[in-house]
Motif scaffolding. Structure first.
Motif, PDB file in Angstrom:
ATOM      1  N   ILE A 171       9.819  -7.754 -10.765  1.00 23.97           N
ATOM      2  CA  ILE A 171       8.271  -8.046 -11.295  1.00 23.97           C
ATOM      3  C   ILE A 171       7.824  -9.178 -10.396  1.00 23.97           C
ATOM      4  CG2 ILE A 171       9.491  -9.554 -13.009  1.00 23.97           C
ATOM      5  CD1 ILE A 171       7.097  -8.787 -15.035  1.00 23.97           C
ATOM      6  N   THR A 172       7.011  -8.803  -9.323  1.00 27.94           N
ATOM      7  CA  THR A 172       6.574  -9.629  -8.225  1.00 27.94           C
ATOM      8  C   THR A 172       4.909  -9.487  -8.269  1.00 27.94           C
ATOM      9  OG1 THR A 172       6.962  -7.611  -6.761  1.00 27.94           O
ATOM     10  CG2 THR A 172       8.613  -9.369  -6.855  1.00 27.94           C
ATOM     11  N   THR A 173       4.495 -10.752  -8.949  1.00 33.24           N
ATOM     12  CA  THR A 173       3.116 -10.721  -9.179  1.00 33.24           C
ATOM     13  C   THR A 173       2.734 -12.215  -9.229  1.00 33.24           C
ATOM     14  OG1 THR A 173       1.059  -9.915 -10.326  1.00 33.24           O
ATOM     15  CG2 THR A 173       3.118 -10.590 -11.729  1.00 33.24           C
ATOM     16  N   GLY A 174       1.322 -12.370  -8.648  1.00 33.24           N
ATOM     17  CA  GLY A 174       0.881 -13.858  -8.875  1.00 33.24           C
ATOM     18  C   GLY A 174       0.975 -14.593  -7.513  1.00 33.24           C
ATOM     19  N   LEU A 175       1.244 -14.160  -6.653  1.00 31.54           N
ATOM     20  CA  LEU A 175       1.434 -14.895  -5.110  1.00 31.54           C
ATOM     21  C   LEU A 175       0.101 -15.548  -4.910  1.00 31.54           C
ATOM     22  CD1 LEU A 175       3.063 -15.743  -2.680  1.00 31.54           C
ATOM     23  CD2 LEU A 175       2.155 -13.585  -1.428  1.00 31.54           C
ATOM     24  N   ASN A 176       0.262 -17.057  -4.735  1.00 32.94           N
ATOM     25  CA  ASN A 176      -1.003 -17.630  -4.241  1.00 32.94           C
ATOM     26  C   ASN A 176      -0.692 -18.790  -3.324  1.00 32.94           C
ATOM     27  OD1 ASN A 176      -1.207 -20.107  -6.030  1.00 32.94           O
ATOM     28  ND2 ASN A 176      -0.636 -18.633  -7.738  1.00 32.94           N
ATOM     29  N   PRO A 177      -1.710 -19.361  -2.766  1.00 37.21           N
ATOM     30  CA  PRO A 177      -1.232 -20.649  -1.839  1.00 37.21           C
ATOM     31  C   PRO A 177      -0.625 -21.541  -2.670  1.00 37.21           C
ATOM     32  CG  PRO A 177      -3.558 -19.949  -1.592  1.00 37.21           C
ATOM     33  CD  PRO A 177      -3.170 -19.145  -2.752  1.00 37.21           C
ATOM     34  N   HIS A 178      -0.743 -21.720  -3.909  1.00 39.47           N
ATOM     35  CA  HIS A 178       0.071 -22.913  -4.608  1.00 39.47           C
ATOM     36  C   HIS A 178       1.487 -22.676  -5.040  1.00 39.47           C
ATOM     37  CE1 HIS A 178      -3.900 -24.623  -4.941  1.00 39.47           C
ATOM     38  NE2 HIS A 178      -4.530 -23.497  -5.479  1.00 39.47           N
ATOM     39  N   ASN A 179       1.838 -21.300  -4.948  1.00 35.83           N
ATOM     40  CA  ASN A 179       3.172 -21.071  -5.295  1.00 35.83           C
ATOM     41  C   ASN A 179       3.983 -20.388  -4.172  1.00 35.83           C
ATOM     42  OD1 ASN A 179       2.560 -18.218  -5.298  1.00 35.83           O
ATOM     43  ND2 ASN A 179       2.462 -17.906  -7.371  1.00 35.83           N
ATOM     44  N   GLU A 180       3.485 -20.274  -2.922  1.00 33.84           N
ATOM     45  CA  GLU A 180       3.939 -19.563  -2.163  1.00 33.84           C
ATOM     46  C   GLU A 180       5.568 -20.212  -1.777  1.00 33.84           C
ATOM     47  OE1 GLU A 180       1.668 -18.642   1.217  1.00 33.84           O
ATOM     48  OE2 GLU A 180       3.050 -18.140   2.557  1.00 33.84           O
ATOM     49  N   GLN A 181       5.268 -21.854  -1.520  1.00 33.20           N
ATOM     50  CA  GLN A 181       6.638 -22.326  -1.407  1.00 33.20           C
ATOM     51  C   GLN A 181       7.749 -22.307  -2.234  1.00 33.20           C
ATOM     52  OE1 GLN A 181       6.685 -23.719   1.858  1.00 33.20           O
ATOM     53  NE2 GLN A 181       8.908 -23.975   1.321  1.00 33.20           N
ATOM     54  N   TYR A 182       7.193 -22.404  -3.574  1.00 29.80           N
ATOM     55  CA  TYR A 182       8.081 -22.181  -4.958  1.00 29.80           C
ATOM     56  C   TYR A 182       8.875 -20.922  -4.895  1.00 29.80           C
ATOM     57  CZ  TYR A 182       9.029 -21.374  -9.704  1.00 29.80           C
ATOM     58  OH  TYR A 182       9.559 -21.070 -11.055  1.00 29.80           O
ATOM     59  N   LEU A 183       8.097 -19.873  -4.598  1.00 30.30           N
ATOM     60  CA  LEU A 183       8.640 -18.297  -4.694  1.00 30.30           C
ATOM     61  C   LEU A 183       9.674 -18.157  -3.425  1.00 30.30           C
ATOM     62  CD1 LEU A 183       5.360 -16.385  -5.355  1.00 30.30           C
ATOM     63  CD2 LEU A 183       7.217 -17.016  -6.983  1.00 30.30           C
ATOM     64  N   SER A 184       9.297 -18.974  -2.204  1.00 24.02           N
ATOM     65  CA  SER A 184      10.114 -18.707  -1.151  1.00 24.02           C
ATOM     66  C   SER A 184      11.482 -19.574  -1.502  1.00 24.02           C
ATOM     67  CB  SER A 184       9.786 -19.662  -0.003  1.00 24.02           C
ATOM     68  OG  SER A 184       8.653 -18.983   0.464  1.00 24.02           O
ATOM     69  N   THR A 185      11.416 -20.712  -2.196  1.00 17.78           N
ATOM     70  CA  THR A 185      12.611 -21.308  -2.832  1.00 17.78           C
ATOM     71  C   THR A 185      13.378 -20.739  -3.587  1.00 17.78           C
ATOM     72  OG1 THR A 185      11.485 -23.620  -2.274  1.00 17.78           O
ATOM     73  CG2 THR A 185      13.616 -23.821  -3.649  1.00 17.78           C
ATOM     74  N   LYS A 186      12.648 -20.222  -4.737  1.00 13.26           N
ATOM     75  CA  LYS A 186      13.410 -19.165  -5.582  1.00 13.26           C
ATOM     76  C   LYS A 186      14.396 -18.193  -4.828  1.00 13.26           C
ATOM     77  CE  LYS A 186      10.518 -18.050  -8.954  1.00 13.26           C
ATOM     78  NZ  LYS A 186      10.209 -17.633 -10.216  1.00 13.26           N
ATOM     79  N   ALA A 187      13.622 -17.349  -4.039  1.00 14.98           N
ATOM     80  CA  ALA A 187      14.471 -16.639  -3.145  1.00 14.98           C
ATOM     81  C   ALA A 187      15.617 -16.957  -2.510  1.00 14.98           C
ATOM     82  CB  ALA A 187      13.588 -15.842  -2.307  1.00 14.98           C
ATOM     83  N   ASP A 188      15.347 -18.126  -1.614  1.00 22.33           N
ATOM     84  CA  ASP A 188      16.330 -18.976  -0.790  1.00 22.33           C
ATOM     85  C   ASP A 188      17.452 -19.426  -1.508  1.00 22.33           C
ATOM     86  OD1 ASP A 188      14.787 -17.829   1.222  1.00 22.33           O
ATOM     87  OD2 ASP A 188      13.869 -19.744   1.650  1.00 22.33           O
ATOM     88  N   LYS A 189      16.974 -20.322  -2.604  1.00 15.40           N
ATOM     89  CA  LYS A 189      18.301 -21.512  -3.125  1.00 15.40           C
ATOM     90  C   LYS A 189      18.554 -20.640  -4.550  1.00 15.40           C
ATOM     91  CE  LYS A 189      17.334 -25.813  -1.130  1.00 15.40           C
ATOM     92  NZ  LYS A 189      17.187 -26.976  -1.500  1.00 15.40           N
ATOM     93  N   LEU A 190      17.676 -19.819  -5.243  1.00 15.65           N
ATOM     94  CA  LEU A 190      18.148 -19.539  -6.623  1.00 15.65           C
ATOM     95  C   LEU A 190      18.434 -17.980  -6.592  1.00 15.65           C
ATOM     96  CD1 LEU A 190      15.669 -21.393  -8.598  1.00 15.65           C
ATOM     97  CD2 LEU A 190      17.733 -22.080  -8.565  1.00 15.65           C
ATOM     98  N   GLY A 191      18.645 -17.350  -5.470  1.00 12.01           N
ATOM     99  CA  GLY A 191      19.122 -16.008  -5.362  1.00 12.01           C
ATOM    100  C   GLY A 191      18.188 -15.016  -5.889  1.00 12.01           C
ATOM    101  N   HIS A 192      16.794 -15.381  -6.168  1.00 13.77           N
ATOM    102  CA  HIS A 192      15.711 -14.428  -6.843  1.00 13.77           C
ATOM    103  C   HIS A 192      16.044 -13.188  -5.828  1.00 13.77           C
ATOM    104  CE1 HIS A 192      14.197 -16.059 -10.623  1.00 13.77           C
ATOM    105  NE2 HIS A 192      15.162 -16.946 -10.022  1.00 13.77           N
ATOM    106  N   MET A 193      15.956 -11.768  -5.943  1.00 17.65           N
ATOM    107  CA  MET A 193      15.916 -10.657  -5.388  1.00 17.65           C
ATOM    108  C   MET A 193      14.543 -10.152  -5.046  1.00 17.65           C
ATOM    109  SD  MET A 193      19.304  -8.574  -6.831  1.00 17.65           S
ATOM    110  CE  MET A 193      18.831  -8.883  -8.673  1.00 17.65           C
TER     111      MET A 193
END
Ligand SMILES: Nc1nc2c(ncn2[C@@H]2O[C@H](COP(=O)(O)OP(=O)(O)OP(=O)(O)O)[C@@H](O)[C@H]2O)c(=O)[nH]1
Ligand SMILES: [Zn+2]
Length: 211
Positions: A171-193
Motif C-alpha cells: 500500500i504505497t501511496t502519498g509520496l510527497n516532498p515532506h515525507n520522502e525522507q521519512y519513507l526512506s527511513t522506514k524502508a532502510d531502518k524499519l524494514g518496510h518492504m
C-alpha cells in the motif's frame, strides 16, 4: 487484556457505507474501531487493513507521513472489493502517544530521523502491539486476512498472535516532498518492504481528499 464490544452503527463515507464496530480495551481504557463491509464471516480470506492511529495524518491532512493516504486507499480498495475490514487501533505515534510524537517531530525538525527521534526520547523505534486485533477479529468472525501493509513486522506479529495472513498487498501511496525522507527511513531502518519508486504521488490523492 480484555476487549469488549460496545456497539455498531452505519458509517457512510464517500466510497461505501461501512459498519462501524466500537470496542473498549478494558486494560488500557483505549477504544478501538473496526469498519467492515459485506459478508466477512464466511471463512474466506478478507481484504484487511490494520491501521494505527495518526491524528496528524488521518485527520489533519499532514504530509509528513503516509498514514492519511493509506487510510483512504485502504477504504477505497475495500469498497471496490465490496468486502473487507479495517481495524483502527488507537496506538498513536507507533505507540508513544500524540504528545511524544510531537516531541519526536520537533527532534526530526532538528535533523533526527524518525527512529533516532524515538530513541532520543527513551522509546523503542516501534512500541505497537497487535494482539488486540485477535478478539476484535474473533468478534467479527474473521480468521484470515489479505493484509494491506508494507510492514513485515506487522505481518509477523499478527501471525504470532494467531491471525492467518493469506496474502500481503503493498500500500504505497502519498509520496510527497515532506515525507520522502521519512519513507526512506522506514524502508532502510524499519524494514518496510517498499521502494520510493513504487509510490504514487500525493498530489493526485490530495485533490480527492478535499473533494
Ligand atoms: N513516533 C513516531 N510515530 C510516527 C511517525 N510518523 C508516523 N508515526 C506513527 O506511525 C504509525 C503508522 O506506522 P507506519 O510505520 O507509517 O506504518 P505501519 O503501520 O508500520 O506499516 P504499513 O502497514 O505499511 O502502513 C501511526 O501510529 C503514526 O502515528 C514519527 O515520525 N514518529
Ligand atoms: Zn502518520
Amino acid at each position: 487484556m480484555t476487549i469488549r464490544f460496545i456497539a455498531a452503527s452505519r458509517l457512510p463515507t464517500p466510497w461505501a457505507t461501512f459498519t462501524m464496530h466500537g470496542f473498549e480495551d478494558e486494560t488500557t481504557g483505549k477504544d478501538h474501531i473496526a469498519l467492515t463491509l459485506g459478508e466477512i464471516d464466511d471463512g474466506a480470506p478478507v481484504l484487511g487493513r490494520v491501521h494505527s492511529e495518526c491524528l496528524t495524518g488521518d485527520a489533519l491532512f499532514s504530509m509528513r507521513c503516509d498514514c492519511g493516504y493509506q487510510l483512504q486507499e485502504a477504504l477505497k480498495r475495500i469498497a471496490a472489493e465490496g468486502r473487507g475490514v479495517l481495524l483502527y487501533l488507537r496506538q498513536e505515534g507507533r505507540g508513544i502517544g500524540l504528545l511524544n510524537k510531537i516531541r519526536a517531530y520537533e527532534l526530526q525538525d532538528g535533523g533526527a530521523d524518525t527512529v533516532e527521534a524515538n530513541e532520543r526520547l527513551g522509546f523503542g523505534a516501534d512500541m505497537r502491539r497487535y494482539d488486540i486485533c485477535v478478539p476484535m477479529l474473533e468478534h467479527l468472525g474473521v480468521s484470515t486476512l489479505k493484509l494491506m501493509t508494507n510492514n513485515p513486522r506487522k505481518v509477523d506479529a499478527l501471525t504470532r498472535d494467531g491471525v492467518i495472513i493469506s496474502e500481503r498487498q503493498p500500500i504505497t501511496t502519498g509520496l510527497n516532498p515532506h515525507n520522502e525522507q521519512y519513507l526512506s527511513t522506514k524502508a532502510d531502518k524499519l524494514g518496510h518492504m517498499m521502494a520510493l519508486s513504487d509510490f504514487t504521488q500525493a498530489s493526485d490523492v490530495d485533490i480527492e481528499r478535499r473533494s
